[in-house]
Design a protein around this motif. Structure first.
Motif, PDB file in Angstrom:
ATOM      1  N   PRO A  54       0.673  -1.185   0.059  1.00  0.00           N
ATOM      2  CA  PRO A  54      -0.061  -0.095   0.052  1.00  0.00           C
ATOM      3  C   PRO A  54       0.787   1.215   0.021  1.00  0.00           C
ATOM      4  CG  PRO A  54      -0.529  -1.248   1.914  1.00  0.00           C
ATOM      5  CD  PRO A  54       0.567  -2.009   1.343  1.00  0.00           C
ATOM      6  N   LYS A  55       1.996   1.123   0.456  1.00  0.00           N
ATOM      7  CA  LYS A  55       3.003   2.593   0.553  1.00  0.00           C
ATOM      8  C   LYS A  55       3.813   2.469  -0.567  1.00  0.00           C
ATOM      9  CE  LYS A  55       2.655   2.484   5.631  1.00  0.00           C
ATOM     10  NZ  LYS A  55       3.282   2.577   6.790  1.00  0.00           N
ATOM     11  N   GLY A  56       3.659   1.926  -1.508  1.00  0.00           N
ATOM     12  CA  GLY A  56       4.610   1.972  -2.699  1.00  0.00           C
ATOM     13  C   GLY A  56       5.468   0.793  -2.787  1.00  0.00           C
ATOM     14  N   GLU A  57       6.399   0.994  -3.987  1.00  0.00           N
ATOM     15  CA  GLU A  57       7.274   0.164  -4.401  1.00  0.00           C
ATOM     16  C   GLU A  57       8.666   0.007  -3.414  1.00  0.00           C
ATOM     17  OE1 GLU A  57      10.100  -0.313  -8.186  1.00  0.00           O
ATOM     18  OE2 GLU A  57       8.085   0.111  -8.490  1.00  0.00           O
ATOM     19  N   MET A  58       9.181  -0.918  -3.095  1.00  0.00           N
ATOM     20  CA  MET A  58      10.255  -1.283  -2.078  1.00  0.00           C
ATOM     21  C   MET A  58      11.283  -1.857  -3.090  1.00  0.00           C
ATOM     22  SD  MET A  58       8.329  -2.895   1.056  1.00  0.00           S
ATOM     23  CE  MET A  58       9.016  -2.249   2.574  1.00  0.00           C
ATOM     24  N   SER A  59      12.737  -1.484  -2.768  1.00  0.00           N
ATOM     25  CA  SER A  59      13.782  -1.945  -3.041  1.00  0.00           C
ATOM     26  C   SER A  59      14.041  -3.531  -2.565  1.00  0.00           C
ATOM     27  CB  SER A  59      15.131  -0.918  -2.814  1.00  0.00           C
ATOM     28  OG  SER A  59      15.304  -1.172  -1.488  1.00  0.00           O
ATOM     29  N   ASP A  60      14.794  -4.149  -3.079  1.00  0.00           N
ATOM     30  CA  ASP A  60      15.098  -5.470  -2.490  1.00  0.00           C
ATOM     31  C   ASP A  60      15.643  -5.351  -1.231  1.00  0.00           C
ATOM     32  OD1 ASP A  60      14.195  -6.613  -5.127  1.00  0.00           O
ATOM     33  OD2 ASP A  60      16.455  -6.982  -5.962  1.00  0.00           O
ATOM     34  N   GLU A  61      16.631  -4.435  -0.795  1.00  0.00           N
ATOM     35  CA  GLU A  61      17.133  -4.095   0.577  1.00  0.00           C
ATOM     36  C   GLU A  61      15.925  -3.820   1.407  1.00  0.00           C
ATOM     37  OE1 GLU A  61      19.434  -4.667   3.459  1.00  0.00           O
ATOM     38  OE2 GLU A  61      19.899  -5.064   1.594  1.00  0.00           O
ATOM     39  N   GLU A  62      15.119  -3.116   1.065  1.00  0.00           N
ATOM     40  CA  GLU A  62      13.708  -2.631   1.692  1.00  0.00           C
ATOM     41  C   GLU A  62      12.979  -3.827   2.132  1.00  0.00           C
ATOM     42  OE1 GLU A  62      12.814   2.023   0.759  1.00  0.00           O
ATOM     43  OE2 GLU A  62      12.578   0.501  -0.675  1.00  0.00           O
ATOM     44  N   VAL A  63      12.802  -4.721   1.223  1.00  0.00           N
ATOM     45  CA  VAL A  63      11.904  -6.066   1.239  1.00  0.00           C
ATOM     46  C   VAL A  63      12.611  -6.869   2.419  1.00  0.00           C
ATOM     47  CG1 VAL A  63      11.317  -8.231   0.048  1.00  0.00           C
ATOM     48  CG2 VAL A  63      10.811  -5.822  -1.023  1.00  0.00           C
ATOM     49  N   ARG A  64      13.954  -6.989   2.417  1.00  0.00           N
ATOM     50  CA  ARG A  64      14.544  -8.051   3.267  1.00  0.00           C
ATOM     51  C   ARG A  64      14.466  -7.335   4.398  1.00  0.00           C
ATOM     52  NH1 ARG A  64      17.384 -11.689   0.203  1.00  0.00           N
ATOM     53  NH2 ARG A  64      18.035 -11.306  -1.778  1.00  0.00           N
ATOM     54  N   THR A  65      14.798  -6.069   4.913  1.00  0.00           N
ATOM     55  CA  THR A  65      14.546  -5.457   6.353  1.00  0.00           C
ATOM     56  C   THR A  65      12.899  -5.642   6.659  1.00  0.00           C
ATOM     57  OG1 THR A  65      16.096  -3.910   5.416  1.00  0.00           O
ATOM     58  CG2 THR A  65      14.417  -3.201   7.286  1.00  0.00           C
TER      59      THR A  65
ATOM     60  N   ASN B 285       8.342 -12.169  -9.868  1.00  0.00           N
ATOM     61  CA  ASN B 285       7.556 -12.508 -11.262  1.00  0.00           C
ATOM     62  C   ASN B 285       8.301 -11.910 -12.299  1.00  0.00           C
ATOM     63  OD1 ASN B 285       6.642 -10.042 -11.079  1.00  0.00           O
ATOM     64  ND2 ASN B 285       4.631 -10.541 -10.421  1.00  0.00           N
ATOM     65  N   GLU B 286       7.689 -11.902 -13.663  1.00  0.00           N
ATOM     66  CA  GLU B 286       8.097 -11.635 -14.527  1.00  0.00           C
ATOM     67  C   GLU B 286       8.523  -9.933 -14.567  1.00  0.00           C
ATOM     68  OE1 GLU B 286       4.793 -13.096 -15.127  1.00  0.00           O
ATOM     69  OE2 GLU B 286       5.661 -14.520 -14.544  1.00  0.00           O
ATOM     70  N   THR B 287       7.375  -9.333 -13.993  1.00  0.00           N
ATOM     71  CA  THR B 287       7.443  -7.964 -14.017  1.00  0.00           C
ATOM     72  C   THR B 287       8.317  -7.151 -12.777  1.00  0.00           C
ATOM     73  OG1 THR B 287       5.502  -7.707 -12.502  1.00  0.00           O
ATOM     74  CG2 THR B 287       5.077  -7.612 -15.013  1.00  0.00           C
ATOM     75  N   GLY B 288       8.973  -8.339 -11.926  1.00  0.00           N
ATOM     76  CA  GLY B 288       9.881  -7.855 -10.995  1.00  0.00           C
ATOM     77  C   GLY B 288       9.191  -7.861  -9.589  1.00  0.00           C
ATOM     78  N   ASP B 289       8.069  -8.190  -9.478  1.00  0.00           N
ATOM     79  CA  ASP B 289       7.295  -7.938  -8.299  1.00  0.00           C
ATOM     80  C   ASP B 289       7.582  -8.906  -7.369  1.00  0.00           C
ATOM     81  OD1 ASP B 289       5.945  -5.583  -8.964  1.00  0.00           O
ATOM     82  OD2 ASP B 289       4.030  -6.939  -9.817  1.00  0.00           O
ATOM     83  N   VAL B 290       7.972  -8.630  -6.123  1.00  0.00           N
ATOM     84  CA  VAL B 290       8.678  -9.877  -5.211  1.00  0.00           C
ATOM     85  C   VAL B 290       7.221 -10.074  -4.287  1.00  0.00           C
ATOM     86  CG1 VAL B 290      10.061  -9.900  -3.226  1.00  0.00           C
ATOM     87  CG2 VAL B 290      10.571  -8.622  -5.037  1.00  0.00           C
ATOM     88  N   THR B 291       7.316 -11.644  -4.099  1.00  0.00           N
ATOM     89  CA  THR B 291       6.562 -12.289  -3.210  1.00  0.00           C
ATOM     90  C   THR B 291       7.383 -12.917  -1.989  1.00  0.00           C
ATOM     91  OG1 THR B 291       4.892 -12.620  -5.020  1.00  0.00           O
ATOM     92  CG2 THR B 291       4.662 -13.865  -2.941  1.00  0.00           C
ATOM     93  N   ALA B 292       6.894 -12.614  -0.771  1.00  0.00           N
ATOM     94  CA  ALA B 292       7.769 -13.496   0.031  1.00  0.00           C
ATOM     95  C   ALA B 292       6.781 -14.136   1.266  1.00  0.00           C
ATOM     96  CB  ALA B 292       8.434 -12.380   1.165  1.00  0.00           C
ATOM     97  N   ILE B 293       7.332 -15.465   1.073  1.00  0.00           N
ATOM     98  CA  ILE B 293       6.292 -16.520   2.090  1.00  0.00           C
ATOM     99  C   ILE B 293       7.185 -17.014   3.255  1.00  0.00           C
ATOM    100  CG2 ILE B 293       5.220 -18.605   1.991  1.00  0.00           C
ATOM    101  CD1 ILE B 293       4.798 -18.573  -1.192  1.00  0.00           C
ATOM    102  N   LEU B 294       6.594 -16.699   4.251  1.00  0.00           N
ATOM    103  CA  LEU B 294       7.158 -17.234   5.931  1.00  0.00           C
ATOM    104  C   LEU B 294       6.235 -18.448   6.186  1.00  0.00           C
ATOM    105  CD1 LEU B 294       7.740 -14.137   5.182  1.00  0.00           C
ATOM    106  CD2 LEU B 294       7.788 -13.885   7.956  1.00  0.00           C
TER     107      LEU B 294
END
Length: 195
Positions: free
Chosen positions: A109-120, A178-187
């Motif tokens: 909801p708050k917009g796109e995140m970098s890979d580092e922000e996703v990991r954090t 995915n193909e468009t670069g969107d990240v999905t994380a499953i815990l």
């Protein structure tokens, strides 16, 4: 002559039994549709710990439903699989605790995140005492990274059965693009790849 009345009676009896079998099948199908899941039953019959301590820096894996509702707002799903912040966060509960969380960062909801922000973001939502045991790339899907962790606090907070045969306290984080670069994380509890 006695055998002739027997014939219509036996035909009527066969017809009645066949009709009963059809109704019985309808009842079984209807029962499957109307039977609530185990988690739904728990939701309505068991009290959850309202003041359980957070296992993570931010509400995440292993935490209770009440914490999710307070932190992320209205649940747009049901008692078994909750949806928060649109379709960004899907949470599966067992015994009122989150055992599986899926984050769809393309819907954040708050917009796109970098890979580092996703990991954090993920690190803040796994148990504070987590120790990374193994990191690897899926052999069949190179866009998928798996991280296996162990947490003593998670092992104590959830029942042994919740880990489905894996050592209590083990959990996996799967990051994929995915193909468009969107990240999905499953815990999820347990180990990701048994091999």
């Amino acid at each position: 002559m006695k055998s002739r009345p027997f014939l219509p009676i036996s035909a009527a009896l066969m017809f009645a039994l066949t009709a009963c079998n059809a109704d019985e099948e309808k009842i079984k199908i209807q029962e499957d549709v109307t039977n609530p899941s185990r988690e739904e039953v728990r939701y309505h019959t068991q009290n959850e710990a309202k003041e359980a301590e957070l296992l993570n820096n931010e509400v995440g894996l292993g935490d209770i439903r009440e914490h999710f509702d307070r932190a992320y707002g209205k649940n747009n799903g049901d008692e078994e699989i909750s949806k928060y912040q649109g379709n960004f966060m899907l949470v599966t509960y067992e015994m009122h605790r989150a055992v599986n969380i899926q984050y769809q960062f393309g819907s954040y909801p708050k917009g796109e995140m970098s890979d580092e922000e996703v990991r954090t973001y993920i690190q803040e939502r796994i148990p504070k005492d987590s120790i990374e045991m193994r990191k690897y790339t899926d052999k069949q899907n190179s866009d998928q990274e798996l991280f296996e962790y162990k947490s003593e606090s998670l092992g104590k907070a959830l029942s042994r059965q919740s880990f489905r045969g894996d050592e209590p306290g083990t959990f996996t984080v799967v990051l994929s693009k995915n193909e468009t670069g969107d990240v999905t994380a499953i815990l999820s509890l347990g180990k990701g790849n048994k091999g």
